[in-house]
Design an enzyme around this catalytic site. Structure first.
Site, short mmCIF file in Angstrom:
data_model
loop_
_atom_site.label_atom_id
_atom_site.label_comp_id
_atom_site.label_asym_id
_atom_site.label_seq_id
_atom_site.Cartn_x
_atom_site.Cartn_y
_atom_site.Cartn_z
N HIS A 40 55.80 -13.96 169.13
CA HIS A 40 56.37 -13.26 170.28
C HIS A 40 55.31 -13.01 171.35
O HIS A 40 55.56 -13.21 172.54
CB HIS A 40 56.99 -11.93 169.86
CG HIS A 40 58.41 -12.05 169.43
ND1 HIS A 40 58.79 -12.65 168.25
CD2 HIS A 40 59.56 -11.65 170.02
CE1 HIS A 40 60.10 -12.62 168.14
NE2 HIS A 40 60.59 -12.01 169.21
N LYS A 105 65.60 -6.29 160.67
CA LYS A 105 66.04 -5.09 159.96
C LYS A 105 65.36 -3.89 160.60
O LYS A 105 64.23 -3.98 161.09
CB LYS A 105 65.73 -5.17 158.47
CG LYS A 105 64.26 -5.18 158.14
CD LYS A 105 64.04 -5.20 156.64
CE LYS A 105 62.55 -5.21 156.34
NZ LYS A 105 62.25 -5.27 154.93
#
Length: 187
Positions: A40, A105
């Site tokens: 990222h 999550k």
């Protein structure tokens, strides 16, 4: 596997995600990309320099996962979700450039939730601790960028009936906050 699940094919459209509400069970089909925090950071740095990305973002879904090595005859090993907050610093930038969905999550921060509302994107929760089960829905896997990151390289996965739950929707719904509220109400 997931009764009453909504079937969606990637890339996702604005109308696909606008119709979703927190708690909806979804089976994803098509292509999903993988990326974790190191990837990222690199993707956002490319965008800041105005350079092309190694993957298309428009309508795409990124799964926060670093699969374990594949057993013979399988495309990947266990492929469970990693904790999403590590991508919170980068996610709004990617959402602003067309990313339509993320899978991970754990709860997201306010900046990510605002980006989801503003740019019509969705955050899906996958089941933590069920990596071997999740891997059964991965039909193929190919590293497309950053192989030096090992399990955290960016992969192009083809998935079939990949089970996820809508955790944050475009309407401001937050399954993590709603779960706490309902638990407190029942206590």
């Amino acid at each position: 596997m997931m009764p009453n699940a909504i079937l969606l094919k990637t890339p996702l459209s604005e109308s696909d995600v606008t119709a979703l509400r927190i708690g909806d069970r979804v089976l994803l089909n098509g292509v999903v990309y993988t990326a974790r925090d190191a990837a990222h950071k690199r993707l956002v740095e490319l965008l800041e320099r105005g350079e092309p990305l190694p993957l298309p973002l428009e309508g795409q879904v990124i799964y926060y996962v670093g699969p374990s090595p594949a057993a013979p005859g399988r495309p990947v090993g266990a492929a469970g979700p990693t904790t999403s907050y590590r991508m919170d610093a980068y996610a709004p930038v990617l959402i602003g450039h067309g990313l339509r969905g993320m899978i991970g999550k754990g709860a997201r921060n306010e900046a990510v939730k605002e980006a989801l509302r503003r740019s019509k994107a969705v955050y899906f929760a996958a089941i933590g601790g069920a990596g071997a089960l999740m891997a059964r829905s991965i039909v193929s896997a190919e590293i497309i960028a950053y192989p030096e990151l090992g399990p955290e390289a960016v992969r192009r996965l083809e998935v079939k009936n990949f089970p996820v739950i809508v955790a944050n929707d475009v309407h401001g719904g937050d399954l993590y906050e709603e779960g706490v509220r309902l638990y407190a109400q029942d206590a």
